[in-house]
Design a protein around this motif. Structure first.
Motif, PDB file in Angstrom:
ATOM      1  N   THR A  44       0.815  -1.212   0.000  1.00  0.00           N
ATOM      2  CA  THR A  44       0.000   0.000   0.000  1.00  0.00           C
ATOM      3  C   THR A  44       0.847   1.260   0.000  1.00  0.00           C
ATOM      4  N   HIS A  45       0.746   2.032  -1.055  1.00  0.00           N
ATOM      5  CA  HIS A  45       1.462   3.307  -1.179  1.00  0.00           C
ATOM      6  C   HIS A  45       0.752   4.377  -0.365  1.00  0.00           C
ATOM      7  N   SER A  46       1.489   5.384   0.038  1.00  0.00           N
ATOM      8  CA  SER A  46       0.918   6.448   0.866  1.00  0.00           C
ATOM      9  C   SER A  46      -0.250   7.154   0.182  1.00  0.00           C
ATOM     10  N   GLN A 119      -4.677   9.022  -8.761  1.00  0.00           N
ATOM     11  CA  GLN A 119      -3.758   9.846  -9.532  1.00  0.00           C
ATOM     12  C   GLN A 119      -2.409   9.171  -9.700  1.00  0.00           C
ATOM     13  N   ALA A 120      -1.918   8.561  -8.623  1.00  0.00           N
ATOM     14  CA  ALA A 120      -0.629   7.872  -8.695  1.00  0.00           C
ATOM     15  C   ALA A 120      -0.692   6.724  -9.690  1.00  0.00           C
ATOM     16  N   ARG A 121      -1.798   5.996  -9.682  1.00  0.00           N
ATOM     17  CA  ARG A 121      -1.938   4.890 -10.637  1.00  0.00           C
ATOM     18  C   ARG A 121      -2.041   5.414 -12.057  1.00  0.00           C
ATOM     19  N   ASP A 122      -2.803   6.478 -12.257  1.00  0.00           N
ATOM     20  CA  ASP A 122      -2.914   7.065 -13.593  1.00  0.00           C
ATOM     21  C   ASP A 122      -1.563   7.544 -14.104  1.00  0.00           C
ATOM     22  N   ASP A 123      -0.701   7.975 -13.176  1.00  0.00           N
ATOM     23  CA  ASP A 123       0.639   8.430 -13.552  1.00  0.00           C
ATOM     24  C   ASP A 123       1.613   7.274 -13.785  1.00  0.00           C
ATOM     25  N   GLY A 124       1.180   6.046 -13.528  1.00  0.00           N
ATOM     26  CA  GLY A 124       2.035   4.881 -13.762  1.00  0.00           C
ATOM     27  C   GLY A 124       3.056   4.619 -12.682  1.00  0.00           C
ATOM     28  N   ALA A 125       2.803   5.126 -11.465  1.00  0.00           N
ATOM     29  CA  ALA A 125       3.777   4.967 -10.380  1.00  0.00           C
ATOM     30  C   ALA A 125       4.037   3.506 -10.051  1.00  0.00           C
ATOM     31  N   GLN A 126       3.062   2.629 -10.309  1.00  0.00           N
ATOM     32  CA  GLN A 126       3.211   1.214  -9.968  1.00  0.00           C
ATOM     33  C   GLN A 126       4.278   0.516 -10.813  1.00  0.00           C
ATOM     34  N   HIS A 127       4.727   1.169 -11.872  1.00  0.00           N
ATOM     35  CA  HIS A 127       5.751   0.573 -12.735  1.00  0.00           C
ATOM     36  C   HIS A 127       7.158   1.099 -12.437  1.00  0.00           C
ATOM     37  N   GLY A 128       7.271   2.122 -11.593  1.00  0.00           N
ATOM     38  CA  GLY A 128       8.559   2.761 -11.345  1.00  0.00           C
ATOM     39  C   GLY A 128       9.452   1.977 -10.404  1.00  0.00           C
ATOM     40  N   PRO A 200       5.315  13.890 -11.060  1.00  0.00           N
ATOM     41  CA  PRO A 200       4.789  14.164  -9.710  1.00  0.00           C
ATOM     42  C   PRO A 200       5.720  13.609  -8.647  1.00  0.00           C
ATOM     43  N   GLY A 201       5.471  13.975  -7.394  1.00  0.00           N
ATOM     44  CA  GLY A 201       6.342  13.569  -6.300  1.00  0.00           C
ATOM     45  C   GLY A 201       6.436  12.074  -6.124  1.00  0.00           C
ATOM     46  N   HIS A 202       5.355  11.348  -6.416  1.00  0.00           N
ATOM     47  CA  HIS A 202       5.374   9.900  -6.232  1.00  0.00           C
ATOM     48  C   HIS A 202       5.952   9.159  -7.430  1.00  0.00           C
ATOM     49  N   ALA A 203       6.201   9.851  -8.536  1.00  0.00           N
ATOM     50  CA  ALA A 203       6.771   9.205  -9.726  1.00  0.00           C
ATOM     51  C   ALA A 203       7.695  10.180 -10.453  1.00  0.00           C
TER      52      ALA A 203
END
Length: 251
Positions: A44-46, A119-128, A200-203
């Protein structure tokens, strides 16, 4: 009725998530948890944890980083009994990077189970690499807390097995290799500078310039360290391909 009717689907959804994660952990990490909650938290991401019970993976990541370090140091000490501390450190540093942890996480299919805000998922953070490396360490932290050090040791040795013996000689970090090459060829100290930071900050995405004298190259990464490493590797490849006569004229 309204409150109960709204709560029931949420409760059912949480139970389904826990069941799915428990089954996946059993396959990926070799231990089927009686309580999957720590593993759900490790995924679980913040951005998803705001207002949710259990919180994000950050505390488990802190623990898992230390678990991985201990297990890897012990493993290298056993696997390479004739190597001095410096060579063992090179191997260690190459095997516990965020990028390697992210590769391991992808290999066990963690990307599909990461919990992010929209938003984080839409930005693709799960692939980083940043996020997946953190998740892998958090999973090891959860494994250690729920099943003990032996289970964590077994998981690391299985998941990193193809990497620990991938090179007969201790690998050298690209930045160290570039510095040694520059010194041996009297080219001065390599310099690194940030060209751009985006996302963004998370990605985040970093663009770094690496330079040795007038030779330079840029590279990108999901962290400053990752981008510097990529730039050093690319520049070293270029410099090594230069004709020997050109290198001599620079001296």
């Amino acid at each position: 009725m309204g409150i109960g009717g709204e709560a029931q689907p949420d409760r059912a959804r949480l139970l389904n998530v826990s069941d799915d994660v428990a089954a996946w952990v059993g396959e990926a990490l070799g231990v089927h948890p009686d309580d999957p909650a720590p593993f759900v938290r490790a995924l679980t991401h913040s951005s998803h944890a705001v207002g949710q019970a259990g919180g994000s993976y950050e505390r488990l990541e802190f623990l898992g980083d230390r678990v991985l370090g201990l297990v890897m140091a012990e493993w290298l000490w056993e696997a390479f009994p004739d190597e001095p501390e410096g060579q063992l450190s090179r191997r260690f540093n190459a095997l516990v990077t965020g990028a390697v942890c992210a590769e391991v996480a992808r290999g066990i299919g963690a990307t599909a189970y990461v919990r992010l805000g929209k938003q984080a998922r839409d930005d693709g953070a799960q692939h980083g690499d940043n996020l997946l490396g953190d998740v892998m360490e958090a999973l090891l932290g959860a494994l250690y807390r729920t099943a003990g050090l032996e289970a964590a040791r077994a998981a690391v040795r299985r998941l990193w097995a193809d990497r620990i013996h991938a090179d007969d000689s201790a690998p050298q970090h690209p930045k160290s290799a570039l510095q040694e090459w520059a010194a041996a060829n009297r080219r001065g100290v390599p310099a690194y500078s940030i060209v751009d930071r985006s996302g963004p900050g998370h990605a985040p995405r970093f663009t770094i310039r690496a330079a040795v004298g007038t030779d330079e190259v840029t590279a990108e990464g999901t962290s400053k360290q990752e981008a510097e490493t990529a730039a050093a590797r690319a520049l070293l490849d270029i410099l090594r391909e230069q004709p020997a006569t050109r290198r001599k004229r620079r001296r």
